[in-house]
Write a protein that holds these residues in place. Structure first.
Motif: not given
Lengths: 628, 317
Positions: A278-284
């Motif tokens: 999930c981190i790619q969905s929050s800009g990471g």
């Protein structure tokens, strides 16, 4: 719930003879790969969603593919759930579900069952083709009875075969159905949980598991006289349920950290799995480095360039990161390091809990390397402490180390849903021109703090170096500068320490005995102290969240108690051991620190069985100390 | 003012950087050390490319060569022995706007940092790496290097080193996703500059091995390398590095080599008779990990919070 899944029974009408319990401890143990953990996690999630307090802890085999029907193959889960809040894994289990007769022996050796523990065991081994297996099964059943267990033989596979040709896959969901009837679980929530668990699988797989769930439920209704009720209290606020490693992942994202650089290591890795999802969905983004050293170096590179990063590891990885941690201290680079501790030294007990890295994080770097060290004590704190860690790292320009452990990593607990805030997020990277006349390490003499130029800031150009350096970042060999800058880096800790409050004492503010703990043991310690106090013992406890710098006022608190003792999961010599004297005794890690810090003669109770501490054992130790 | 119409005033470029904008301090390398030549070439490159000093980062490890960032008036990171690559990759991963260079030496790169080195090749981030290969440990006073020729007399092998050296070109060319491998020499300034420039212009990880002189500890080797011009052959090709006329005149051996031919490149790297200066291999199409790292930059706080909340929904009771 989707329609067309067949008719799912609503929970059976309340049967008058249901026994109401305040709490129960349930274990499910199978061969590795049979899905006991999945069944238990689902049971825990359903219970939490119903409003029960829950703590689950996994029983993990250390081998990848241990031979079946061996003690090494035991894989499973413990679920402690109750009407009130549950903060730890508890004492002996009340109910055991076993997929064969061998795997329970791993747990029997750890003394996790008692007289009266109910054993629900797969009965197919009684009629196995192999005479050896039939004999082994019969012997074990007799042995269980001799130990005082109450044995129920359950035709799990036989029942599952009516619905699926391959009961190895799915037996766990049948068991979940059986337990759902025993404990009167909400079947709609159980079905929804199955749909969530198998969300990446086909509808056929989901449907098959739903049928097995219902079949297990129906079978228990017809054949079992076990009926319990653990009443749930509807939560007043919205809750989330997750384990400590997932909470760390959420904390990383809620802190606005845009890079996690890691190398796979148990038991830290599941945080990375969650982040990877999930981190790619929050800009990471997550970077799986080529090794532990590169992982921390990569994170430091990004932090240096203005994107404060996190690296997550466990003991052996921490050891490899040592040199870079020293550099981050020396060059004053903000960095968040999460250490999910496991048994050591060396490869040690990779899947088991220990709190053995405290002294290593504090003193592992050659030279003086002051840094902030925090230890969350609950799943909720795993979330919030990452946000705190990033803020401290940036404000104080130093690495912050967060010490979690295998107990928190796999423990599942509900907590109030965090209301995310913008100020938790890292600020945008400052690219404004650097103020003229300000040096890259323009230390404030009083606090040791300084402002940090970030690449892209015109006029702030400097070369970061791990060599001793002046405020202008110039390499220097002047002895007085090394002395001064060492003092300034140390002063930052004192400055930060000024912001901390004295810890609260759990129980009376004075008395016979004070138990001091840190990290994941808080639930067990406070439960034990509560029980002992009910029995009239003069005991209190205190839990430290900050290990470096320590919370203030400790000596003054300690002096109000006749005896102070730490309770920890790490090694200490016992005075009963051969060769050990009060002079040469090696203490548990927090005890070492507190003795040095306060000059109070602090005792310790610690062990390295790799198991979470049990409140019952701590109560026994308290009584023993008070009766000395 | 003074009757000059605004329309007639030329607009000056916002800032023109001169060599002195990139210079800092006095380099403390020995007289005759090849490092000085590389420093000059790199400062010249910065001026020619007009790299804003604040947007340029030199990352190094430990050793003589790794003092380099201290002499550049840009951002620098003089970190740990063997660990320049992970730091540089971390800088580049989430800051694609920065020009990142790695300065490393034969010990830093091929010995203590070998693991990080080969993976940096595979990551293929847009980073220019200059590896100073003087075949000896200088800073710690003459110990055998991984690239020392067999028989090298050093303080750790007083009767001569006993193992064949690592071949950095061969190692680089053997790594998957390799995208740029070149070799030059510090005492051939035209070729040195052209090579560094080609590395900078390459869209990916450029590995440049510079054959260096260590006059302090490797005097006879320096003598041999710099006087025996026949041992050097200049690689030429329309897709290769175009050296200046002076270089082509100074070295009579030339060899036409197509830098897209990796098999031929590996053969040249293995050649024990000659040292080839030029571009061994280039592949501009290799997968770039820095593009992956930078693909989701710039989320607003609202977007970040919304994403985390959406995930939390799945864990809500």
């Amino acid at each position: 719930m989707k329609e067309g899944n067949g008719s799912l029974a609503t929970p059976s009408p309340k049967i008058s003879n249901r026994l109401t319990l305040k709490e129960h401890i349930l274990e499910i143990v199978s061969d590795s790969g049979e899905g006991a953990q999945k069944a238990g996690q689902s049971f825990g999630a359903v219970s939490a969603k119903m409003g029960n307090g829950v703590w689950t802890v996994e029983i993990i085999p250390a081998d990848i593919q241990p031979p079946p029907r061996t003690k090494e193959s035991a894989s499973g889960i413990r679920i402690r759930f109750g009407t009130g809040k549950i903060t730890n894994a508890g004492d002996e289990a009340d109910v055991l579900v076993a997929f064969n007769e061998i795997v329970p022996y791993t747990r029997i050796e750890q003394n996790v069952y008692r007289k009266g523990t109910i054993v629900l065991i797969e009965s197919k081994w009684a009629t196995d083709d192999s005479a050896d297996i039939r004999k082994s099964y019969a012997n074990a059943i007799q042995d269980f009875k001799d130990r005082g267990f109450v044995v129920y033989e359950i035709p799990m596979e036989e029942e599952c075969l009516k619905l699926t040709p391959n009961p190895k896959k799915g037996k766990n969901m049948w068991v979940l159905g059986m337990l759902s009837h025993i404990y009167d679980r909400d079947m709609e929530k159980a079905a929804a949980q199955i749909e969530y668990t198998f969300r990446s699988k086909s509808q056929a797989v989901i449907d098959s598991n739903l049928k097995l769930l219902q079949a297990g439920y129906n079978w228990a209704a017809e054949h079992l006289d076990l009926r319990y009720e653990v009443p749930a209290i509807e939560a007043k606020q919205e809750l989330v349920v997750m384990n400590g490693n997932e909470a760390l992942s959420f904390g990383i994202q809620a802190a606005g950290i845009e890079l996690c650089s890691m190398y796979p290591i148990t038991p830290a890795t599941s945080t990375s799995h969650h982040l990877a999802e999930c981190i790619q969905s929050s800009g990471g983004i997550i970077h799986q480095a080529e090794d532990e050293i590169a992982a921390v170096g990569f994170a430091i590179g990004a932090s240096y360039a203005g994107k404060t990063s996190v690296t997550i590891t466990s003991g052996p990885g921490l050891a490899l990161k040592t040199e870079f941690l020293g550099l981050a201290v020396m060059a004053e680079v903000p960095l968040v390091v999460i250490d999910v501790q496991r048994g050591g030294p060396s490869t040690g007990l990779p899947t088991k809990v220990e709190q053995s890295d405290l002294l290593a994080v504090l003193y592992g770097q050659p030279g003086d390397a002051p840094k902030v060290v925090l230890a969350p004590s609950t799943i909720e704190e795993c979330f919030h402490f990452v946000i705190l860690a990033r803020k401290i790292a940036e404000s104080f320009r130093m690495p912050v180390i967060l010490l979690s452990d295998a107990n928190l990593a796999t423990g599942v607990q509900p907590f109030p849903r965090p209301q995310l805030r913008e100020e938790w997020l890292s600020p945008p990277v400052d690219q404004s021109p650097w103020k003229e006349g300000v040096t890259p390490y323009g230390w404030d003499d009083k606090t040791g703090l300084s402002q940090r130029p970030i690449p892209g800031q015109a006029g702030g150009e400097y070369t970061l170096t791990g060599l001793a350096h002046s405020a202008a970042a110039k390499v220097t060999y002047l002895p007085e500068i090394n002395q001064k800058t060492s003092a300034l880096r140390s002063r930052k800790l004192a400055t930060f320490g000024r912001t901390l409050k004295p810890p609260k004492v759990n129980g009376d503010n004075e008395g016979e005995l004070l138990i001091v703990g840190w990290g994941s043991t808080r639930g067990a310690i406070e439960e034990a102290v509560g029980r002992a106090r009910e029995q009239g013992a003069s005991v209190s406890s205190l839990h430290l969240h900050f290990l470096s710098p320590m919370e203030p006022g400790l000596k003054e608190i300690f002096q109000r108690f006749k005896k102070v003792m730490t309770v920890e999961i790490n090694y200490s010599d016992s005075l009963d051991d051969p060769m050990i004297t009060p002079e040469n005794r090696r203490y548990a890690q927090l005890a070492w620190l507190l003795r040095a810090q306060t000059l109070v003669d602090i005792d310790c109770y610690s062990n390295v069985y790799g198991q979470p501490l049990r409140p019952g054992d701590i109560v026994d130790k308290i009584q023993q100390e008070l009766n000395r | 003012m003074f009757g000059i119409k605004k329309d007639f005033v030329c607009e000056l470029p916002k800032k023109y950087y001169t060599l002195s904008d990139y210079e800092k301090g006095v380099a403390r390398w020995c007289p005759g050390c090849g490092d000085h030549a590389v420093l000059s070439a790199v400062q010249r490159l910065c001026r020619e490319e007009q790299l804003p000093p604040e947007k340029t980062v030199f990352v190094s490890g430990i050793g003589c060569s790794s003092r380099f960032p201290h002499y550049m008036n840009t951002y620098g990171f003089h970190g740990l022995h063997g660990r320049a690559f992970p730091v540089a990759c971390g800088v580049k991963f989430r800051r694609p706007d920065l020009n990142v260079f790695v300065i490393t030496g034969d010990g830093d790169c091929c010995s203590i940092g070998a693991g990080a080195w080969i993976h940096a090749i595979r990551y293929n981030m847009n980073i220019t790496t200059i590896m100073f290969d003087n075949q000896i440990y200088g800073m710690t006073k003459k110990q055998t290097s991984p690239t020392s020729r067999i028989g090298t007399i050093s303080n750790t092998h007083p009767t001569g080193s006993v193992l064949p050296p690592v071949n950095p070109l061969q190692t680089s060319l053997g790594m998957s996703n390799v995208s740029f491998v070149a070799q030059t020499a510090d005492w051939v300034p035209g070729h040195l500059f052209a090579t560094i420039k080609a590395g900078y212009e390459h869209p990916g990880f450029a590995f440049i091995k510079v054959i260096m002189r260590c006059s302090k500890f490797m005097g006879p080797l320096v003598e041999e390398m710099t006087t025996n011009r026949d041992a050097i052959s200049i690689l030429t090709h329309e897709n290769g590095i175009l050296p200046d006329d002076g270089t082509l005149r100074a070295f009579r051996h030339h060899h036409v080599h197509d830098p897209s031919d990796i098999d031929a490149a590996r053969e040249l790297a293995e050649d024990k008779e000659a040292s080839y200066l030029g571009l061994f291999y280039q592949n501009k199409e290799a997968i770039r990990y820095d593009l992956y790292g930078a693909h989701n930059l710039g989320f607003t706080p609202e977007e970040k919070i919304a994403a985390v909340n959406a995930q939390l929904d799945k864990y809500a009771v």
